[in-house]
Write an enzyme that holds these catalytic residues in place. Structure first.
Site, PDB file in Angstrom:
ATOM      1  N   CYS A   1       5.450   6.471   4.680  1.00 45.65           N
ATOM      2  CA  CYS A   1       4.359   5.670   4.170  1.00 45.65           C
ATOM      3  C   CYS A   1       3.869   6.148   2.916  1.00 45.65           C
ATOM      4  CB  CYS A   1       3.247   5.696   5.277  1.00 45.65           C
ATOM      5  SG  CYS A   1       3.737   4.986   6.873  1.00 45.65           S
TER       6      CYS A   1
ATOM      7  N   GLU B   1      -1.398  -3.813  11.731  1.00 47.27           N
ATOM      8  CA  GLU B   1      -0.391  -3.401  10.634  1.00 47.27           C
ATOM      9  C   GLU B   1       1.127  -3.886  11.015  1.00 47.27           C
ATOM     10  OE1 GLU B   1      -0.259   0.584   7.653  1.00 47.27           O
ATOM     11  OE2 GLU B   1       0.785   0.572   9.776  1.00 47.27           O
TER      12      GLU B   1
ATOM     13  N   HIS C   1       0.817  -1.271  -0.065  1.00 46.75           N
ATOM     14  CA  HIS C   1       0.084   0.056   0.016  1.00 46.75           C
ATOM     15  C   HIS C   1       0.772   1.200   0.133  1.00 46.75           C
ATOM     16  CE1 HIS C   1      -0.464   1.496   4.347  1.00 46.75           C
ATOM     17  NE2 HIS C   1       0.630   0.745   4.317  1.00 46.75           N
TER      18      HIS C   1
ATOM     19  N   ASP D   1      -5.070 -10.509  -0.312  1.00 41.39           N
ATOM     20  CA  ASP D   1      -3.599 -11.114   0.001  1.00 41.39           C
ATOM     21  C   ASP D   1      -2.703 -10.946  -1.333  1.00 41.39           C
ATOM     22  OD1 ASP D   1      -1.874 -12.619   1.281  1.00 41.39           O
ATOM     23  OD2 ASP D   1      -2.571 -14.496   0.510  1.00 41.39           O
ATOM     24  N   HIS D   2      -1.529 -10.547  -1.116  1.00 47.91           N
ATOM     25  CA  HIS D   2      -0.555 -10.475  -2.191  1.00 47.91           C
ATOM     26  C   HIS D   2      -1.237  -9.274  -3.203  1.00 47.91           C
ATOM     27  CE1 HIS D   2       1.590 -13.720  -0.409  1.00 47.91           C
ATOM     28  NE2 HIS D   2       2.415 -13.527  -0.958  1.00 47.91           N
TER      29      HIS D   2
ATOM     30  N   HIS E   1       5.121   0.252  -0.194  1.00 46.28           N
ATOM     31  CA  HIS E   1       5.937  -0.649   0.815  1.00 46.28           C
ATOM     32  C   HIS E   1       4.663  -1.749   1.084  1.00 46.28           C
ATOM     33  CE1 HIS E   1       3.761   2.307   3.288  1.00 46.28           C
ATOM     34  NE2 HIS E   1       3.657   1.339   4.190  1.00 46.28           N
TER      35      HIS E   1
ATOM     36  N   HIS F   1       3.251  -4.852   4.114  1.00 47.13           N
ATOM     37  CA  HIS F   1       2.869  -5.399   5.412  1.00 47.13           C
ATOM     38  C   HIS F   1       2.515  -6.767   5.465  1.00 47.13           C
ATOM     39  CE1 HIS F   1       3.585  -1.370   7.315  1.00 47.13           C
ATOM     40  NE2 HIS F   1       2.720  -0.785   6.628  1.00 47.13           N
TER      41      HIS F   1
END
Lengths: 141, 141, 141, 141, 141, 141
Positions: E35, E128, E16, E81-82, E41, E43
Site C-alpha cells: 500500500c 475500500e 492513494h 471521485d477520480h 494504487h 480503489h
C-alpha cells in the site's frame, strides 16, 4: 444473558406511489418527484428481520430460522408480494407508502409473532433499491 | 478483425402487469399467476448492454462508455424509469409486458444509435429479479 | 428464427469430496489437495439454467420461468440439496464429484424435460464458490 | 475516546450436520429437518470480524487489517476450511454445529488475540447462506 | 422519540498511497506493505451514510434520500471521485490516507449539512475492498 | 469433443490514467474526461479467466483451478496489484491504459501458459467498476 442475533432475509416485489391525496399532481410531483407518478412504479424489495435471544442448549438455535421465515412469509410477504402497496395492503392503509412507513409497519406485524419463538425482534431493515435502505429498531422505551 | 466486447450496466424501476386484455381476470390469473395482479406490481430492473467492435488506436476504446451510457439513458432509461410499462411506454404499446418482449424492444431502440458510436450492438440482457433474466442477441441473419 | 435466451437461478447446499477410491489418501491429497478431506466439506452451489427459443405470441414468454423452476427443482435440486454428492446422488454415482462432472450431469437431467416447455437447453452453469464456476453447452453436434 | 470500527471479511467452506447423538434419526429429522442428514451437507460460510479502537496517529490504522486477517486465518479459518465441523474442529467438539454456536466459538477464539493488536473485538458475524446470518457481540458485562 | 435510520449508498474511485513523508521508502514498505507503493494504487470505494430521525407525518420520510444524496455528492463525492486522496483532497491534507482517517473526515464533512435535513448523522461506512471496511459513529459524548 | 468451460475469478487494485502524452492536458480532458486526471485515480479490478477443454477422466477436471489461479497470479496479478498501470506494468508499456487494452494484454500474457494445463484460453473479462466491463475472446482465426 448472552444475546445472539440471527437474521433472515426475504424478498418481495411490489408497486407503489408516493403522494398525498389532498395535494394536486403538481404538488406531489414537486415534493415526491418521479416517485409520485400516478401510474405507479415498483421495486424488488429486500427485507432483513433480526431477532435476538439466548441460544437454546437443546437445539443450538436462538430460534429456528425456518420458523422465522414462515412467520415473515405469513405475516408480511404474502400480503406485499406482487401487490400494490397503496391499494391492496391493509396494514399500510391510510399511510404514505414510503420505505420508512413500510419498515415500521412490518415491525408492528412481526413484534408479537416473534415472541412466540422465544426471542425478541431487534431490527427490521428494508432495501428499496441497491442505494436506499431503512432500518427500525422499535419504539423507544 | 479482433472484436472486443464492452458492457454497460444501467438500472430502472418500473411497474408492470402480465395479462391479455381479451382474457378474463380468471384466465389471466391461471396463465400469468400473481404477475397478472390488476393493481400492478413492480421491479428493480437491471440492464446490461454489450457492444462489440475493434479497439480504436487513438482512444484505446471500442466506444466511449460514457457516450454509450448517455445513449442508453436517452433512448431507454428515461422512458422506463419510474414508469408503468403497460400504460406509459410507447415502444411497448400493444405488447405483453414480459421481460422477453421488453428485452427485444430495448434491442430495437438501441441497434441504430449504437452504430453511431462506430460499434455494433451484441447483446441486451435484462434481469427482472435476482433469479430471472433474459438475453437477446438480435434477429437471426 | 429469433432466439431469445432466458435464465433461471437456483441454489443448493451439499457436501462432497474429491478422491478416487483406488488411490491412497496420500495420493488423493497430492492430486486433490484439501478437497480430498475424507470427512467431507461442502458448498453453497448456485445453478443457472439457460433455455432458448422463440417468444410465444400468446404469452410473451420463451417458456414460463415458474415451470422451468419447477422442472429444475424436481429433476435436480431436491436430489442435491442438503445431500452428500458422493454418497446420495444417483446421477453422480461412480463419477468424481467435480463441478465439471456435476454440471454435465445436471445438463443430462434437464435436456429432455426442457423440451416439453417448447424450448431447448442452452447452458448449465454451476458456481461452487465465489471464485470458481463451470459452464456446459451440451455435446458437440 | 473516539472509537472507529474496522471489519475484515474471510470465507471458509465446510461440512456439517445438525443433530443430537442421543436422539433417533427420526427425532433429529423432526427437529432439524434436512439439516440433520446423516451423510452431511455443507456451506460456503462468510465471516466478518469487527474490531474497535482508536486510530493510531502514526499509522492511521485502528489495527493493521493484514495482521487481523492473519490472526483470523491462523485461529479460525485453517481449522474450519474444507473441514467437517462436527468431526474435525476441536473448538466445536461436543457442541451442536449450529451457526449460533459456531459464531460464539469463533468469538472465543479471537477475543484474546485481537487484544494483541491494541484493539478490542466488537462483533463476529457468520453468514451460512445468502438468507441466514448470525451476529454475536460477546458476553454481557 | 421513535428513531428510524435511513442509509444512502454512493461510490467513488480514487488513487492513494499509505506512507509517512518523514520515513524512508524502506520503512514505509515495512509498515504499510504494497500500500506504500510510491507510484500510487487505487480503489473503487463504496460509501454508506446513515442518518437517523423521526418520520415526518407530511412526507413519510426521515429525510429525502435524493437531498441526502445531493449533499453527499456536493460535500464528499465530487472532491474524491477520480482524485488522488493524498495530493488533491483538501480535507485529507496532512493526514495519512487510511480508510479510518478518510471515514472520520467524511463524517466531519457531513455532520453539519445533514442537520439541515432535520435529521442527525448516525454512521459513515467506507468499503475500500470487498474484504475491508470501516465504520465511524462520531465522537464520543 | 465435448467442451466444458471453467472460470476463475481474481482481483487486483491499481492506479491508472487515460491520456495521450502528445496531447495537451486540455485535449486529454476533453477526450478522456475525469479519467485523464494527471494525479491518477484507481480501481478495484475484477478479472475472470475462462478456459475450455474436455474433462479428464482421471481427475474430473478440465484443468485444476488452483493451478489456473497460480498461473493468473504469477503472470498477471503480481504485476498489476497495487501498481500504477501506466508507469509500472511492462506489458502495458506504450499503450493507453484503457480496460480494452488491458484485457487484450492479459489475454496475451495467459494464452501460452494456459496451454500447459492441457486446455485453451476462451475468454478474459475485466470489470473496472460495477457498471463497466470488457471481454476479449482472442484474435479472429
Amino acid at each position: 444473558m448472552n444475546n445472539v442475533y440471527i437474521t433472515r432475509k426475504e424478498r418481495f416485489n411490489a408497486a407503489h406511489r408516493l403522494f398525498r391525496p389532498e395535494f394536486t399532481d403538481a404538488e406531489n410531483l414537486r415534493i415526491f418527484g418521479k416517485c409520485s407518478n400516478p401510474n405507479w412504479h415498483g421495486h424488488n424489495y429486500t427485507l432483513w428481520v433480526t431477532v435476538k435471544g439466548e441460544v437454546c442448549n437443546s437445539t443450538g438455535f436462538v430460534a429456528d430460522l425456518k420458523e422465522l421465515s414462515l412467520i415473515i412469509n405469513e405475516k408480511v410477504i404474502i400480503l406485499l408480494d406482487h401487490r400494490n402497496i397503496n391499494l391492496e395492503v391493509d396494514f399500510m392503509s391510510g399511510k404514505l407508502a414510503s420505505t420508512e412507513n413500510l419498515t415500521i409497519a412490518i415491525w408492528n406485524k412481526l413484534d408479537e409473532p416473534v415472541k412466540k419463538l422465544g426471542a425478541s425482534l431487534h431490527c427490521v431493515k428494508v432495501e428499496e433499491t441497491d442505494n436506499n435502505m431503512v432500518e427500525y429498531f422499535g419504539p423507544s422505551k
